[in-house]
Design an enzyme around this catalytic site. Sequence first.
Site, PDB file in Angstrom:
ATOM      1  N   ARG A  60       0.846  -1.200   0.000  1.00  0.00           N
ATOM      2  CA  ARG A  60       0.000   0.000   0.000  1.00  0.00           C
ATOM      3  C   ARG A  60       0.874   1.241   0.000  1.00  0.00           C
ATOM      4  O   ARG A  60       2.100   1.166   0.132  1.00  0.00           O
ATOM      5  CB  ARG A  60      -1.033  -0.001   1.131  1.00  0.00           C
ATOM      6  CG  ARG A  60      -0.612  -0.532   2.467  1.00  0.00           C
ATOM      7  CD  ARG A  60       0.472   0.256   3.162  1.00  0.00           C
ATOM      8  NE  ARG A  60       0.116   1.653   3.329  1.00  0.00           N
ATOM      9  CZ  ARG A  60       0.956   2.622   3.592  1.00  0.00           C
ATOM     10  NH1 ARG A  60       2.268   2.352   3.714  1.00  0.00           N
ATOM     11  NH2 ARG A  60       0.581   3.859   3.746  1.00  0.00           N
ATOM     12  N   GLY A  61       0.206   2.412  -0.156  1.00  0.00           N
ATOM     13  CA  GLY A  61       0.946   3.660  -0.328  1.00  0.00           C
ATOM     14  C   GLY A  61       1.066   3.887  -1.827  1.00  0.00           C
ATOM     15  O   GLY A  61       1.478   2.977  -2.565  1.00  0.00           O
ATOM     16  N   ARG A 103      -7.330  -0.331  -6.610  1.00  0.00           N
ATOM     17  CA  ARG A 103      -7.537   0.791  -5.692  1.00  0.00           C
ATOM     18  C   ARG A 103      -7.722   2.066  -6.534  1.00  0.00           C
ATOM     19  O   ARG A 103      -6.822   2.455  -7.283  1.00  0.00           O
ATOM     20  CB  ARG A 103      -6.343   0.916  -4.735  1.00  0.00           C
ATOM     21  CG  ARG A 103      -6.185  -0.363  -3.900  1.00  0.00           C
ATOM     22  CD  ARG A 103      -5.446  -0.125  -2.640  1.00  0.00           C
ATOM     23  NE  ARG A 103      -6.125   0.759  -1.724  1.00  0.00           N
ATOM     24  CZ  ARG A 103      -5.527   1.355  -0.695  1.00  0.00           C
ATOM     25  NH1 ARG A 103      -4.240   1.150  -0.491  1.00  0.00           N
ATOM     26  NH2 ARG A 103      -6.192   2.143   0.113  1.00  0.00           N
ATOM     27  N   ASP A 253      -2.008  10.718  -2.427  1.00  0.00           N
ATOM     28  CA  ASP A 253      -2.394   9.612  -3.312  1.00  0.00           C
ATOM     29  C   ASP A 253      -2.733  10.106  -4.706  1.00  0.00           C
ATOM     30  O   ASP A 253      -2.613   9.368  -5.685  1.00  0.00           O
ATOM     31  CB  ASP A 253      -3.570   8.849  -2.711  1.00  0.00           C
ATOM     32  CG  ASP A 253      -3.064   8.026  -1.548  1.00  0.00           C
ATOM     33  OD1 ASP A 253      -2.907   8.591  -0.453  1.00  0.00           O
ATOM     34  OD2 ASP A 253      -2.757   6.835  -1.756  1.00  0.00           O
ATOM     35  N   ASN A 263      -5.384  12.432   0.117  1.00  0.00           N
ATOM     36  CA  ASN A 263      -4.474  11.646   0.960  1.00  0.00           C
ATOM     37  C   ASN A 263      -5.305  10.921   2.009  1.00  0.00           C
ATOM     38  O   ASN A 263      -6.535  11.087   2.065  1.00  0.00           O
ATOM     39  CB  ASN A 263      -3.405  12.552   1.594  1.00  0.00           C
ATOM     40  CG  ASN A 263      -2.286  11.747   2.246  1.00  0.00           C
ATOM     41  OD1 ASN A 263      -1.767  10.805   1.659  1.00  0.00           O
ATOM     42  ND2 ASN A 263      -1.926  12.083   3.474  1.00  0.00           N
TER      43      ASN A 263
HETATM   44  O1  MRU Z   1      -4.582   3.352   2.102  1.00  0.00           O
HETATM   45  P1  MRU Z   1      -3.097   3.520   2.012  1.00  0.00           P
HETATM   46  O2  MRU Z   1      -2.362   2.990   3.189  1.00  0.00           O
HETATM   47  O3  MRU Z   1      -2.568   2.990   0.693  1.00  0.00           O
HETATM   48  O4  MRU Z   1      -2.898   5.092   2.003  1.00  0.00           O
HETATM   49  C1  MRU Z   1      -1.619   5.630   1.933  1.00  0.00           C
HETATM   50  C2  MRU Z   1      -1.591   7.100   2.052  1.00  0.00           C
HETATM   51  O5  MRU Z   1      -2.597   7.754   2.137  1.00  0.00           O
HETATM   52  C3  MRU Z   1      -0.258   7.748   1.949  1.00  0.00           C
HETATM   53  O6  MRU Z   1      -0.220   8.918   2.697  1.00  0.00           O
HETATM   54  C4  MRU Z   1       0.023   8.104   0.485  1.00  0.00           C
HETATM   55  O7  MRU Z   1      -0.138   6.985  -0.348  1.00  0.00           O
HETATM   56  C5  MRU Z   1       1.371   8.662   0.284  1.00  0.00           C
HETATM   57  S1  MRU Z   1       2.571   7.402   0.530  1.00  0.00           S
HETATM   58  C6  MRU Z   1       4.093   7.850   0.110  1.00  0.00           C
END
Ligand code: MRU
Length: 372
Positions: A60-61, A103, A253, A263
């Site tokens: 994730r991220g 996603r 994101d 985000n």
């Molecule tokens: O749902 P996630 O854990 O994938 O969400 C991640 C985030 O919101 C992070 O802040 C974003 O992807 C930036 S990561 C470098």
Amino acid sequence: MDVDKRLEELKSRLKIRPIEWLEDGRVRWLDVRLIPWEEVYRETRDYRRLAQAIRDMEIRGAPAIGVAAAFGMALAAYHSRASTVEELLAELEKAAEVLRDTRPTAYNLFWAIDRVLRAAREAARSASSPSEVKDAVVLEAKKIMLEDIEANMAMGRIGAKLVQDGDRILTHCNTGALATAGYGTALGVIRAAVEEGKEVHVIATETRPLLQGARLTVWELVKEGIDVTLITDNMVGYVMSKGLVDKVFVGADRITVDGYVANKIGTYTIAVVAHRHGIPFYVVAPTSTIDPNLRGPGIPIEERSPDEVRTVLGKLVITVPEVKVYNPAFDVTPPELVTAIITEEGIAVRPFEVSIPRMLESKRKRVEGKEG
Ligand code: MRU
């Protein structure tokens, strides 16, 4: 440039390697759902399994999702039995569809898939056999990983200039090595500042419902000996009102060309309270997170299972099981609450509808200069 050599060189500088391409056509990744309790690496040769890993948030991220999707395309190409170039391209389109359907908010996902598809089509124009296209796809996926690590390190260097010795920095969710190909975005800035010898105190929000802050950010920082204090999400206002936060650094994101930032859910609340207290609010993200086709707040927001809210990580039920739940995974922070956006190209400030396109243009020229 020898991509493999450069990638090996960069990887050797990473303390945490969340995802890797193995030369016999496997992808290996760290299952972050199990952090901080266990460090379990998983492997697959099947792009559908990798799509599942993205959907279930083993990976994730936004930047990590982009790299994983690129490797998913590489797996589809590497293991294809297509006998013609046309057949292979059709299989790649199908894999792209499966990977896209994982996603919806992270722009890096769509950016990476489109980039690999472009490389495949480009190679197909002059290819005499599917294997040439396969090689081009695998190479493009590796380049995406390489560029992500380079972008993170560049953002770290650029962003660290905004960090003063002794700063108390609040961050949300996890934006570190575990959210990227390595090093991190907002956490990369903190890492770089510490590497420069600055003293930094991090305040990490726990990030309900999936606890990326409590589990992942704290794990990364403790591992590296960076000072961190954990708070629950609803403590942000109080902590800021007490004067305990100097700056906020978060990731993204998806960012629109006019500076709206999607985000992790809770980011908007933090930005509003930071604004109320005159605390700078910085967003750190590679240009691959910028959606060049989108303006305004209408970023697609993923809604996830109600059980993520009804329970703590699927284990402890914390409410009446049949209660109605709303579970948006992200929110959108408007440009007027964002002090600056740090990318690998530099620092963009308001008006973002001018600075962001300028940044994208300078990247286009730099990349064309390198290739041409
Ligand atoms: O749902 P996630 O854990 O994938 O969400 C991640 C985030 O919101 C992070 O802040 C974003 O992807 C930036 S990561 C470098």
